[in-house]
Design a protein around this motif. Structure first.
Motif, PDB file in Angstrom:
ATOM      1  N   PHE A 148      20.301  16.680 -14.065  1.00 50.16           N
ATOM      2  CA  PHE A 148      19.510  17.519 -14.966  1.00 50.16           C
ATOM      3  C   PHE A 148      19.849  18.975 -14.671  1.00 50.16           C
ATOM      4  O   PHE A 148      19.828  19.407 -13.509  1.00 50.16           O
ATOM      5  CB  PHE A 148      18.015  17.308 -14.752  1.00 50.16           C
ATOM      6  CG  PHE A 148      17.166  18.280 -15.529  1.00 50.16           C
ATOM      7  CD1 PHE A 148      16.776  17.989 -16.826  1.00 50.16           C
ATOM      8  CD2 PHE A 148      16.789  19.500 -14.984  1.00 50.16           C
ATOM      9  CE1 PHE A 148      16.014  18.893 -17.567  1.00 50.16           C
ATOM     10  CE2 PHE A 148      16.030  20.403 -15.710  1.00 50.16           C
ATOM     11  CZ  PHE A 148      15.643  20.096 -17.000  1.00 50.16           C
ATOM     12  N   ASP A 149      20.179  19.738 -15.687  1.00 48.49           N
ATOM     13  CA  ASP A 149      20.329  21.181 -15.477  1.00 48.49           C
ATOM     14  C   ASP A 149      20.016  21.937 -16.754  1.00 48.49           C
ATOM     15  O   ASP A 149      20.231  21.441 -17.862  1.00 48.49           O
ATOM     16  CB  ASP A 149      21.728  21.519 -14.947  1.00 48.49           C
ATOM     17  CG  ASP A 149      22.806  21.453 -16.005  1.00 48.49           C
ATOM     18  OD1 ASP A 149      23.149  20.331 -16.428  1.00 48.49           O
ATOM     19  OD2 ASP A 149      23.293  22.516 -16.425  1.00 48.49           O
ATOM     20  N   ILE A 150      19.474  23.122 -16.586  1.00 48.83           N
ATOM     21  CA  ILE A 150      19.104  23.947 -17.721  1.00 48.83           C
ATOM     22  C   ILE A 150      19.454  25.402 -17.422  1.00 48.83           C
ATOM     23  O   ILE A 150      19.243  25.893 -16.306  1.00 48.83           O
ATOM     24  CB  ILE A 150      17.602  23.801 -18.059  1.00 48.83           C
ATOM     25  CG1 ILE A 150      17.269  24.562 -19.352  1.00 48.83           C
ATOM     26  CG2 ILE A 150      16.710  24.227 -16.906  1.00 48.83           C
ATOM     27  CD1 ILE A 150      15.911  24.203 -19.927  1.00 48.83           C
ATOM     28  N   ARG A 151      20.058  26.066 -18.398  1.00 51.87           N
ATOM     29  CA  ARG A 151      20.420  27.481 -18.306  1.00 51.87           C
ATOM     30  C   ARG A 151      19.292  28.340 -18.842  1.00 51.87           C
ATOM     31  O   ARG A 151      18.647  28.003 -19.833  1.00 51.87           O
ATOM     32  CB  ARG A 151      21.682  27.738 -19.138  1.00 51.87           C
ATOM     33  CG  ARG A 151      22.973  27.622 -18.382  1.00 51.87           C
ATOM     34  CD  ARG A 151      23.298  28.891 -17.571  1.00 51.87           C
ATOM     35  NE  ARG A 151      23.677  29.978 -18.468  1.00 51.87           N
ATOM     36  CZ  ARG A 151      22.947  31.077 -18.677  1.00 51.87           C
ATOM     37  NH1 ARG A 151      21.763  31.227 -18.122  1.00 51.87           N
ATOM     38  NH2 ARG A 151      23.387  32.031 -19.486  1.00 51.87           N
ATOM     39  N   PHE A 152      19.054  29.466 -18.172  1.00 56.59           N
ATOM     40  CA  PHE A 152      18.088  30.437 -18.681  1.00 56.59           C
ATOM     41  C   PHE A 152      18.479  31.821 -18.179  1.00 56.59           C
ATOM     42  O   PHE A 152      19.239  31.956 -17.216  1.00 56.59           O
ATOM     43  CB  PHE A 152      16.656  30.072 -18.259  1.00 56.59           C
ATOM     44  CG  PHE A 152      16.402  30.135 -16.773  1.00 56.59           C
ATOM     45  CD1 PHE A 152      15.826  31.257 -16.183  1.00 56.59           C
ATOM     46  CD2 PHE A 152      16.735  29.062 -15.962  1.00 56.59           C
ATOM     47  CE1 PHE A 152      15.590  31.314 -14.815  1.00 56.59           C
ATOM     48  CE2 PHE A 152      16.495  29.101 -14.589  1.00 56.59           C
ATOM     49  CZ  PHE A 152      15.924  30.231 -14.010  1.00 56.59           C
ATOM     50  N   ASP A 153      17.977  32.833 -18.852  1.00 54.19           N
ATOM     51  CA  ASP A 153      18.263  34.223 -18.504  1.00 54.19           C
ATOM     52  C   ASP A 153      16.968  34.956 -18.190  1.00 54.19           C
ATOM     53  O   ASP A 153      15.933  34.700 -18.816  1.00 54.19           O
ATOM     54  CB  ASP A 153      18.975  34.935 -19.656  1.00 54.19           C
ATOM     55  CG  ASP A 153      20.263  34.248 -20.065  1.00 54.19           C
ATOM     56  OD1 ASP A 153      21.080  33.932 -19.173  1.00 54.19           O
ATOM     57  OD2 ASP A 153      20.463  34.013 -21.277  1.00 54.19           O
ATOM     58  N   VAL A 154      17.031  35.849 -17.240  1.00 51.70           N
ATOM     59  CA  VAL A 154      15.893  36.707 -16.900  1.00 51.70           C
ATOM     60  C   VAL A 154      16.316  38.153 -17.084  1.00 51.70           C
ATOM     61  O   VAL A 154      17.296  38.605 -16.471  1.00 51.70           O
ATOM     62  CB  VAL A 154      15.429  36.478 -15.451  1.00 51.70           C
ATOM     63  CG1 VAL A 154      14.336  37.485 -15.071  1.00 51.70           C
ATOM     64  CG2 VAL A 154      14.923  35.057 -15.266  1.00 51.70           C
ATOM     65  N   VAL A 155      15.598  38.870 -17.946  1.00 51.87           N
ATOM     66  CA  VAL A 155      15.831  40.297 -18.137  1.00 51.87           C
ATOM     67  C   VAL A 155      14.459  40.957 -18.316  1.00 51.87           C
ATOM     68  O   VAL A 155      13.950  41.053 -19.440  1.00 51.87           O
ATOM     69  CB  VAL A 155      16.730  40.611 -19.358  1.00 51.87           C
ATOM     70  CG1 VAL A 155      17.068  42.108 -19.381  1.00 51.87           C
ATOM     71  CG2 VAL A 155      18.000  39.787 -19.332  1.00 51.87           C
ATOM     72  N   PRO A 156      13.814  41.383 -17.227  1.00 53.79           N
ATOM     73  CA  PRO A 156      12.502  42.020 -17.368  1.00 53.79           C
ATOM     74  C   PRO A 156      12.549  43.209 -18.314  1.00 53.79           C
ATOM     75  O   PRO A 156      13.476  44.024 -18.272  1.00 53.79           O
ATOM     76  CB  PRO A 156      12.185  42.468 -15.939  1.00 53.79           C
ATOM     77  CG  PRO A 156      12.955  41.525 -15.062  1.00 53.79           C
ATOM     78  CD  PRO A 156      14.232  41.274 -15.813  1.00 53.79           C
ATOM     79  N   ALA A 157      11.563  43.260 -19.208  1.00 54.06           N
ATOM     80  CA  ALA A 157      11.396  44.310 -20.219  1.00 54.06           C
ATOM     81  C   ALA A 157      12.306  44.145 -21.423  1.00 54.06           C
ATOM     82  O   ALA A 157      12.338  45.001 -22.310  1.00 54.06           O
ATOM     83  CB  ALA A 157      11.572  45.710 -19.624  1.00 54.06           C
ATOM     84  N   ASP A 158      13.028  43.026 -21.510  1.00 58.86           N
ATOM     85  CA  ASP A 158      13.870  42.742 -22.678  1.00 58.86           C
ATOM     86  C   ASP A 158      13.020  42.034 -23.735  1.00 58.86           C
ATOM     87  O   ASP A 158      13.103  40.825 -23.905  1.00 58.86           O
ATOM     88  CB  ASP A 158      15.067  41.896 -22.271  1.00 58.86           C
ATOM     89  CG  ASP A 158      15.953  41.512 -23.457  1.00 58.86           C
ATOM     90  OD1 ASP A 158      15.913  42.224 -24.485  1.00 58.86           O
ATOM     91  OD2 ASP A 158      16.657  40.494 -23.356  1.00 58.86           O
ATOM     92  N   ALA A 159      12.211  42.786 -24.448  1.00 60.00           N
ATOM     93  CA  ALA A 159      11.255  42.190 -25.385  1.00 60.00           C
ATOM     94  C   ALA A 159      11.932  41.534 -26.576  1.00 60.00           C
ATOM     95  O   ALA A 159      11.419  40.552 -27.123  1.00 60.00           O
ATOM     96  CB  ALA A 159      10.271  43.254 -25.874  1.00 60.00           C
ATOM     97  N   ASP A 160      13.071  42.058 -27.023  1.00 58.37           N
ATOM     98  CA  ASP A 160      13.702  41.514 -28.225  1.00 58.37           C
ATOM     99  C   ASP A 160      14.743  40.444 -27.918  1.00 58.37           C
ATOM    100  O   ASP A 160      15.371  39.903 -28.824  1.00 58.37           O
ATOM    101  CB  ASP A 160      14.309  42.628 -29.080  1.00 58.37           C
ATOM    102  CG  ASP A 160      15.380  43.435 -28.370  1.00 58.37           C
ATOM    103  OD1 ASP A 160      15.771  43.039 -27.249  1.00 58.37           O
ATOM    104  OD2 ASP A 160      15.824  44.459 -28.922  1.00 58.37           O
ATOM    105  N   GLY A 161      14.953  40.131 -26.650  1.00 58.65           N
ATOM    106  CA  GLY A 161      15.795  38.999 -26.287  1.00 58.65           C
ATOM    107  C   GLY A 161      17.279  39.182 -26.499  1.00 58.65           C
ATOM    108  O   GLY A 161      18.004  38.197 -26.625  1.00 58.65           O
TER     109      GLY A 161
END
Length: 256
Positions: A148-161
């Motif tokens: 099982f694996d899942i990709r995700f991104d973290v960018v604090p304050a990136d409201a519009d993605g």
């Protein structure tokens, strides 16, 4: 409790011979997040009670201080060892402390510090087994085996993605300024410090991460050093947060 409408309870999900265990929900949270925010972002009274559920193709996580990851399993796991879990970023494997709750079938990965802006991959090995000896069905094909694996991104304050922190994120902040959980104006995408309110304190995160851009970062390596394709990609899903600010207080929040 539930994960995106799926209950996590040993009364609902028991060991079933012949049925391999699976991951019901990967969830992220922060030890410094306010309990009211955790409740809201996790789905309210009927939610998962843990934090934000990761889903395939979701937009970047805009919250600061992410230092907890959870994996909820469909049934009990008999060998929840650290070596069977992995978190990677573009530079390699990230250390964590693993705990496992045998009553709720939830594994918790506690990090030494919060995740910074970056690209991440969370994985669980198919060496995990239930009490009948069935290996984890990590790839979701209904048969034992598969990581099982899942990709995700973290960018604090990136409201519009868009994986960048710039002036366009302030427009989301301005639209939700002074809003709080329970009010129509509240938009969690602008609640960067995860306290249930959009106010001046959130600007500290914006100032810290202003001009961050992770689009050029390398993808995290394959889980456990493998070469196979990951199960879930990370193409932006613009509607992920749509409607969260309009949630009725008693309605479950399903983050799909």
């Amino acid at each position: 409790m539930t994960t995106g409408g799926v209950p996590i309870t040993n009364q609902t999900f028991g060991s079933v011979d012949g049925t391999p265990p699976s991951v019901l929900a990967p969830v992220i949270a922060g030890s410094e997040w306010e309990p009211g925010f955790v409740d809201f972002i996790g789905g309210g009274a009927t939610g998962n009670g843990l934090g934000m559920q990761l889903v395939p193709g979701m937009q970047s996580i805009p919250f600061n201080d992410v230092d907890l990851l959870y994996l909820a399993f469909s049934e009990g796991i008999t060998n929840p060892l650290t070596e069977h879990f992995e978190l990677r970023d573009s530079d390699g494997v990230i250390p964590f402390t693993l705990t496992y709750d045998a009553a709720t079938f939830v594994a918790t990965l506690a990090l030494d510090g919060p995740l910074g802006p970056g690209k991440y991959r969370l994985a669980a090995s198919d060496a995990l087994t239930d009490d009948s000896g069935s290996f984890l069905d990590g790839d979701g094909n209904g048969a034992p085996g598969g990581v099982f694996d899942i990709r995700f991104d973290v960018v604090p304050a990136d409201a519009d993605g868009n994986l960048r922190v710039n002036g366009s994120d302030l427009s989301v902040f301005a639209s939700s300024f002074n809003g709080q959980i329970g009010q129509a104006a509240y938009d969690p995408r602008a609640d960067w410090n995860a306290d249930g309110r959009v106010n001046g304190s959130d600007l500290a995160a914006f100032a810290t991460f202003f001009n961050v851009n992770i689009t050029g970062l390398d993808e995290p390596g394959s889980p456990f050093g493998g070469t196979g394709p990951n199960r879930f990609g990370s193409a932006p899903h613009d509607d992920f947060f749509k409607g969260l600010g309009e949630k009725e207080e008693d309605d479950p929040l399903v983050l799909m």
